[in-house]
Design a protein around this motif. Sequence first.
Motif, PDB file in Angstrom:
ATOM      1  N   ILE A   1       9.307   9.807  -3.253  1.00  0.00           N
ATOM      2  CA  ILE A   1       9.645   9.889  -4.675  1.00  0.00           C
ATOM      3  C   ILE A   1       8.407  10.278  -5.478  1.00  0.00           C
ATOM      4  O   ILE A   1       7.309   9.779  -5.218  1.00  0.00           O
ATOM      5  CB  ILE A   1      10.226   8.545  -5.167  1.00  0.00           C
ATOM      6  N   GLU A   2       8.614  11.175  -6.451  1.00  0.00           N
ATOM      7  CA  GLU A   2       7.508  11.632  -7.287  1.00  0.00           C
ATOM      8  C   GLU A   2       6.757  10.442  -7.891  1.00  0.00           C
ATOM      9  O   GLU A   2       7.377   9.515  -8.398  1.00  0.00           O
ATOM     10  CB  GLU A   2       8.032  12.526  -8.422  1.00  0.00           C
ATOM     11  N   GLY A   3       5.449  10.493  -7.799  1.00  0.00           N
ATOM     12  CA  GLY A   3       4.623   9.442  -8.383  1.00  0.00           C
ATOM     13  C   GLY A   3       4.200   8.365  -7.406  1.00  0.00           C
ATOM     14  O   GLY A   3       3.417   7.468  -7.766  1.00  0.00           O
ATOM     15  N   PHE A   4       4.679   8.448  -6.153  1.00  0.00           N
ATOM     16  CA  PHE A   4       4.341   7.398  -5.190  1.00  0.00           C
ATOM     17  C   PHE A   4       2.837   7.321  -4.951  1.00  0.00           C
ATOM     18  O   PHE A   4       2.289   6.232  -4.709  1.00  0.00           O
ATOM     19  CB  PHE A   4       5.070   7.617  -3.864  1.00  0.00           C
ATOM     20  N   ASN A   5       2.155   8.449  -5.004  1.00  0.00           N
ATOM     21  CA  ASN A   5       0.715   8.457  -4.700  1.00  0.00           C
ATOM     22  C   ASN A   5      -0.166   8.089  -5.892  1.00  0.00           C
ATOM     23  O   ASN A   5      -1.395   8.089  -5.768  1.00  0.00           O
ATOM     24  CB  ASN A   5       0.305   9.832  -4.160  1.00  0.00           C
ATOM     25  N   GLU A   6       0.455   7.779  -7.022  1.00  0.00           N
ATOM     26  CA  GLU A   6      -0.331   7.358  -8.179  1.00  0.00           C
ATOM     27  C   GLU A   6      -1.039   6.019  -7.881  1.00  0.00           C
ATOM     28  O   GLU A   6      -0.508   5.179  -7.157  1.00  0.00           O
ATOM     29  CB  GLU A   6       0.571   7.205  -9.408  1.00  0.00           C
ATOM     30  N   PRO A   7      -2.231   5.836  -8.455  1.00  0.00           N
ATOM     31  CA  PRO A   7      -3.022   4.624  -8.136  1.00  0.00           C
ATOM     32  C   PRO A   7      -2.282   3.308  -8.371  1.00  0.00           C
ATOM     33  O   PRO A   7      -2.407   2.372  -7.555  1.00  0.00           O
ATOM     34  CB  PRO A   7      -4.230   4.750  -9.072  1.00  0.00           C
ATOM     35  N   GLY A   8      -1.526   3.216  -9.450  1.00  0.00           N
ATOM     36  CA  GLY A   8      -0.824   1.964  -9.740  1.00  0.00           C
ATOM     37  C   GLY A   8       0.183   1.601  -8.665  1.00  0.00           C
ATOM     38  O   GLY A   8       0.326   0.420  -8.287  1.00  0.00           O
ATOM     39  N   ILE A   9       0.875   2.604  -8.133  1.00  0.00           N
ATOM     40  CA  ILE A   9       1.859   2.361  -7.066  1.00  0.00           C
ATOM     41  C   ILE A   9       1.132   2.028  -5.763  1.00  0.00           C
ATOM     42  O   ILE A   9       1.520   1.105  -5.031  1.00  0.00           O
ATOM     43  CB  ILE A   9       2.770   3.588  -6.886  1.00  0.00           C
ATOM     44  N   GLN A  10       0.084   2.781  -5.485  1.00  0.00           N
ATOM     45  CA  GLN A  10      -0.650   2.561  -4.243  1.00  0.00           C
ATOM     46  C   GLN A  10      -1.286   1.173  -4.197  1.00  0.00           C
ATOM     47  O   GLN A  10      -1.388   0.556  -3.136  1.00  0.00           O
ATOM     48  CB  GLN A  10      -1.715   3.636  -4.077  1.00  0.00           C
ATOM     49  N   SER A  11      -1.686   0.663  -5.353  1.00  0.00           N
ATOM     50  CA  SER A  11      -2.300  -0.672  -5.379  1.00  0.00           C
ATOM     51  C   SER A  11      -1.304  -1.737  -4.948  1.00  0.00           C
ATOM     52  O   SER A  11      -1.672  -2.738  -4.322  1.00  0.00           O
ATOM     53  CB  SER A  11      -2.841  -0.980  -6.770  1.00  0.00           C
ATOM     54  N   ILE A  12      -0.034  -1.540  -5.272  1.00  0.00           N
ATOM     55  CA  ILE A  12       1.023  -2.470  -4.832  1.00  0.00           C
ATOM     56  C   ILE A  12       1.176  -2.405  -3.321  1.00  0.00           C
ATOM     57  O   ILE A  12       1.209  -3.425  -2.622  1.00  0.00           O
ATOM     58  CB  ILE A  12       2.353  -2.133  -5.528  1.00  0.00           C
ATOM     59  N   CYS A  13       1.250  -1.173  -2.807  1.00  0.00           N
ATOM     60  CA  CYS A  13       1.514  -0.984  -1.369  1.00  0.00           C
ATOM     61  C   CYS A  13       0.339  -1.419  -0.491  1.00  0.00           C
ATOM     62  O   CYS A  13       0.547  -1.769   0.676  1.00  0.00           O
ATOM     63  CB  CYS A  13       1.836   0.486  -1.091  1.00  0.00           C
ATOM     64  N   GLN A  14      -0.859  -1.397  -1.028  1.00  0.00           N
ATOM     65  CA  GLN A  14      -2.032  -1.717  -0.212  1.00  0.00           C
ATOM     66  C   GLN A  14      -2.373  -3.198  -0.197  1.00  0.00           C
ATOM     67  O   GLN A  14      -3.307  -3.614   0.484  1.00  0.00           O
ATOM     68  CB  GLN A  14      -3.231  -0.905  -0.700  1.00  0.00           C
ATOM     69  N   GLN A  15      -1.621  -3.990  -0.948  1.00  0.00           N
ATOM     70  CA  GLN A  15      -1.888  -5.432  -0.937  1.00  0.00           C
ATOM     71  C   GLN A  15      -1.683  -5.982   0.473  1.00  0.00           C
ATOM     72  O   GLN A  15      -0.789  -5.542   1.210  1.00  0.00           O
ATOM     73  CB  GLN A  15      -0.959  -6.143  -1.925  1.00  0.00           C
ATOM     74  N   THR A  16      -2.508  -6.953   0.834  1.00  0.00           N
ATOM     75  CA  THR A  16      -2.482  -7.494   2.205  1.00  0.00           C
ATOM     76  C   THR A  16      -1.111  -8.039   2.577  1.00  0.00           C
ATOM     77  O   THR A  16      -0.575  -7.738   3.657  1.00  0.00           O
ATOM     78  CB  THR A  16      -3.543  -8.603   2.348  1.00  0.00           C
ATOM     79  N   LEU A  17      -0.512  -8.840   1.688  1.00  0.00           N
ATOM     80  CA  LEU A  17       0.797  -9.419   1.982  1.00  0.00           C
ATOM     81  C   LEU A  17       1.854  -8.327   2.147  1.00  0.00           C
ATOM     82  O   LEU A  17       2.688  -8.397   3.069  1.00  0.00           O
ATOM     83  CB  LEU A  17       1.216 -10.391   0.875  1.00  0.00           C
ATOM     84  N   PHE A  18       1.813  -7.312   1.275  1.00  0.00           N
ATOM     85  CA  PHE A  18       2.782  -6.218   1.375  1.00  0.00           C
ATOM     86  C   PHE A  18       2.657  -5.528   2.734  1.00  0.00           C
ATOM     87  O   PHE A  18       3.666  -5.270   3.413  1.00  0.00           O
ATOM     88  CB  PHE A  18       2.551  -5.215   0.235  1.00  0.00           C
ATOM     89  N   GLN A  19       1.441  -5.233   3.148  1.00  0.00           N
ATOM     90  CA  GLN A  19       1.229  -4.547   4.421  1.00  0.00           C
ATOM     91  C   GLN A  19       1.676  -5.414   5.599  1.00  0.00           C
ATOM     92  O   GLN A  19       2.239  -4.915   6.588  1.00  0.00           O
ATOM     93  CB  GLN A  19      -0.239  -4.169   4.568  1.00  0.00           C
ATOM     94  N   GLN A  20       1.441  -6.720   5.504  1.00  0.00           N
ATOM     95  CA  GLN A  20       1.883  -7.628   6.570  1.00  0.00           C
ATOM     96  C   GLN A  20       3.410  -7.623   6.680  1.00  0.00           C
ATOM     97  O   GLN A  20       3.977  -7.567   7.782  1.00  0.00           O
ATOM     98  CB  GLN A  20       1.374  -9.042   6.291  1.00  0.00           C
ATOM     99  N   GLN A  21       4.063  -7.703   5.533  1.00  0.00           N
ATOM    100  CA  GLN A  21       5.525  -7.712   5.528  1.00  0.00           C
ATOM    101  C   GLN A  21       6.083  -6.374   5.989  1.00  0.00           C
ATOM    102  O   GLN A  21       7.097  -6.321   6.690  1.00  0.00           O
ATOM    103  CB  GLN A  21       6.035  -8.060   4.134  1.00  0.00           C
ATOM    104  N   LEU A  22       5.424  -5.276   5.617  1.00  0.00           N
ATOM    105  CA  LEU A  22       5.850  -3.955   6.056  1.00  0.00           C
ATOM    106  C   LEU A  22       5.745  -3.828   7.575  1.00  0.00           C
ATOM    107  O   LEU A  22       6.665  -3.319   8.241  1.00  0.00           O
ATOM    108  CB  LEU A  22       5.009  -2.884   5.360  1.00  0.00           C
TER     109      LEU A  22
END
Length: 736
Positions: free
Chosen positions: A256-277
Motif C-alpha cells: 500500500i502506498e506510504g508503507f515505506n514512510e518513516p512513521g509507518i516503518q517505526s511501527i513495524c520495526q518495534q521489537t514486539l511487532f517483529q516478534q509477533q510477526l
Amino acid sequence: MNQSVIDRLLEIRGIESDYIDAWGNPAHIDPASKIKLLAAMGYPVENENALVDKLELERQQVWWRALDPVQVNRVDEPLLFTLRLPIELVNDRYLLRLSCESGDVIDQPVVPSDGELINVGEVQDDEFQEYLLCFNSPLPPGYHQLSLLAEDEQTLAMMRWIVAPAACYTPPAIADGDKVWGLSVQLYCLRSENNWGVGDFSDLCQLLEKAAGQGAHFIGLNPIHALYPANPDACSPYSPSSRRWLNIIYLDVTAIEGFNEPGIQSICQQTLFQQQLSQARASEYVDYQLVTELKLAVLEPLFAQFQASDLASNSALAKGFYRFIEEGGESLKMLATYEALQAHFKAQGLPYWGWPVFPTAYSEFHKPKVQAFAKQHAEQVLFYQFLQWQAARQLEKAHQVAEKHAMCIGLYRDLAVGVSEGSAEIWGNQSLYATNASIGAPPDVLGPLGQNWGLPPMDPQQLYLQGYQPIIDLFAANMRSCGALRIDHVMALLRLWWVAKGDSAKQGGYVYYPVDDLLGILALESQRNKVMVIGEDLGTVPDAIRSKLADNGIYSYRVFFFEQAQDGGFYSPAHYPVQSMSTLTTHDMPTLTGYWHCLDLELGQQLGLYPSEALLQGLFHARHDNKQRILDSLHGHRSIAASISGQVDEVGMSNALNQGMQLHMAKGSSALLSLQLEDWLEMDAPVNVPGTSDEYPNWRRKLSTTLEALFADPALKSLSEKLTEARQQAAQHSSR
C-alpha cells in the motif's frame, strides 16, 4: 388446521414433498418439517384464521400489481408479458414505454383487452382481468424497464425486464477445444517469505506468475468474501459477512502506498511487532486474531496518512477512492458501517459477534440510531471503505498478472452458497432472508447425518419482489477481476435444503427457486464480464438440473472419487463430459495421502462423526474396495508404472502413485483440470472436516512449504511439464 390451505400454500411457496436421495432412493419430507418451513417464511401456521387472512392479502396484492415486479426472457423468446387491471379499465388505451438500459426509449400503444384473456379474479367485490400481451420490438440483452402509462403519461405500473443471452460465456481457447490445467488453493494457506502469516494478494500474484510459467492456465481460489475484522476467528470462507465485498485479511500491507514512510516503518520495526510477526509466520495454523491485529495496527496509520496527504490534496488516488465509494453505493456503506459498529461494541465490552446480539436500536442498517452512528463515526466508516478499495485494487493487480501471462482463464473465484446468521448482508436486507431457518444438505456420502451450514436462506418470493437485484449484484461483484466463477452448491439455483431453527439437518426439506430466471441473469452477467461459470454439482443432484446447467453453458464439476459406475468401478476421465472441470479431490475431502491411508476416517472416528461402529467399519471396507478399483483403473490405462503392485494391500501412497493419479486425470476429456497444491506437496491433513466447527482447526492449516521453495522444486517442474503435455495430447485426441 385446514389441510387444503396448507397444501395450496406448500405448492405456491415451492416446498417439495418427495425427492430422490444421494443413493438414488425415493425419500419423503416429514409433513411437520414442511409446516416449520412455512413458519420460517413468516406464515402464522398455528392460527388458521390469520393464515387464511395472510393468504388472501397476498392474493389481492398480486391482482393490485398491474405488472409483475420482474420478468426474465432470453434473446430468442417472444416478449410476452401479463397485465392485470380492474374490468372497467381493460378497454382503455394505454402507452407501454420500454426504457432500455442503453438509454433508448421505445413506445407501444396498447388496449389490454386486445390481448388474450388468461385469468379472472375478484378483489373486494371488484372483478380483475389478466391479459397476455406481446411487446413487438426486439430487445438486446440487458436490464430494461417497462412502464404502463395512462393517456396523460402518468405512470401506473413498472416492471424490470431482463433480457438474457442463451448461455454463459466460454473463453475462445476452450471453445476451440483446448484442454487446460490449473491449481486450486485456499489463499490463506499460502506460505511465502514475505507475507504476514496468511496468504495475501501479493502471494497470489506470485503464484499466478510462477504457475503460468509452468504451463498452468488458472488458479482457483476459495471464496474471498468479506468476513469479520472485529471477530477474526470467525474464519470460514463459506460463512461470510458479505459476498459482495472482499476479505481484508488478504491485503498485502507492504504494497500500500506510504508503507515505506518513516512513521509507518517505526511501527513495524518495534521489537514486539517483529516478534509477533515472526510468530504469525512460523505458526503451523493461521493465527487469524494475531494476523488481523498486526495488519490493522499498520492499516490504521496508513489510512491516516492517506487522509492527510491524498484526501487533503484531492490527488488522483483520492479521486479513484471517491469513485469506488460512489460505485459501491449503499452496499459498501452498509458493510463499512457494520464493521465500524462491531469494532465499537467490542471496544465497549458489549456483545458484538453479529447483529442478532446488537442493541435493538442497532439491529438493522436503516434504523435512525445506525445512521446517526455512521455520521458520528464517519472517519471510521471511511476507513473500512478504504480497506475494501485497497483489496479491490490488489485483486485487480493479480488479475492483470494473469492477463499479462496469457492465461486463458487466470483467476477463478468461488461464490459461497450463503452468508452467516450474523452477517452484514442480512443486517442490511433482513426482509430477504428467512432467519428462522438455515440451509444445508440431506444425508449423503459426505455427510451421513446431513449437514446444517448455519446460513439463513434467501426467501425466493422476496428475491422476486426485489426485482432480483440482490442476485444481480452478487453475480456482478463476484465476476470482477477474474476469468471464471465457481458457484458452490450450484443446485441452489434450483432448490435449497432448508432446516428450521432447532431441527437436525435430516429434518429439513427442499424449497424451490426460480431456476430459469436465475440462470438467465447468470448468463447475462457472465457474457458481460467475459467470465466462464463452473457449477459445483455434487451431492443430491436431480438429473434435470445437470442438463439444464449444461444447456446454459455452465461447466459441471467432476470429482474422480465420486465418478463410479454401478459395479463400483471408476469411470475413466476420458469419459467425463467435455463441458466440465475435473479434479481428484476438494477442500471438503481428504488429500490424496489422507484418502489412501484412510486418515479422514480415523479423524472422523476421533471427532465422533459416525453414529455407529458398524457404519464406520462399512466405510473402511468401502474405502479398501474403492482403492483396489482405483488401482485397477490406473493400471488398466497405464497411468502408473507396472512396478507398482496391482494389489491394494501392497500399495501405500507414494510420489509415483500421487503423480500417476494426477496424470491419469490430465489425460481426460474435461476442458478444465484442477489440482490441489496440497497434493503437489503430498500433504496428509485436510483443510476442512465437514460437520465440525471447534472440534478441528478448519480453514487454518497452511501449506507445508513456501511458494518460493515450491516452484524451485525440480520434481514439481517435471510434473507440470508432464501435465501440460498430457493436456495437449488429450485435446489432440478429442479433435480427431
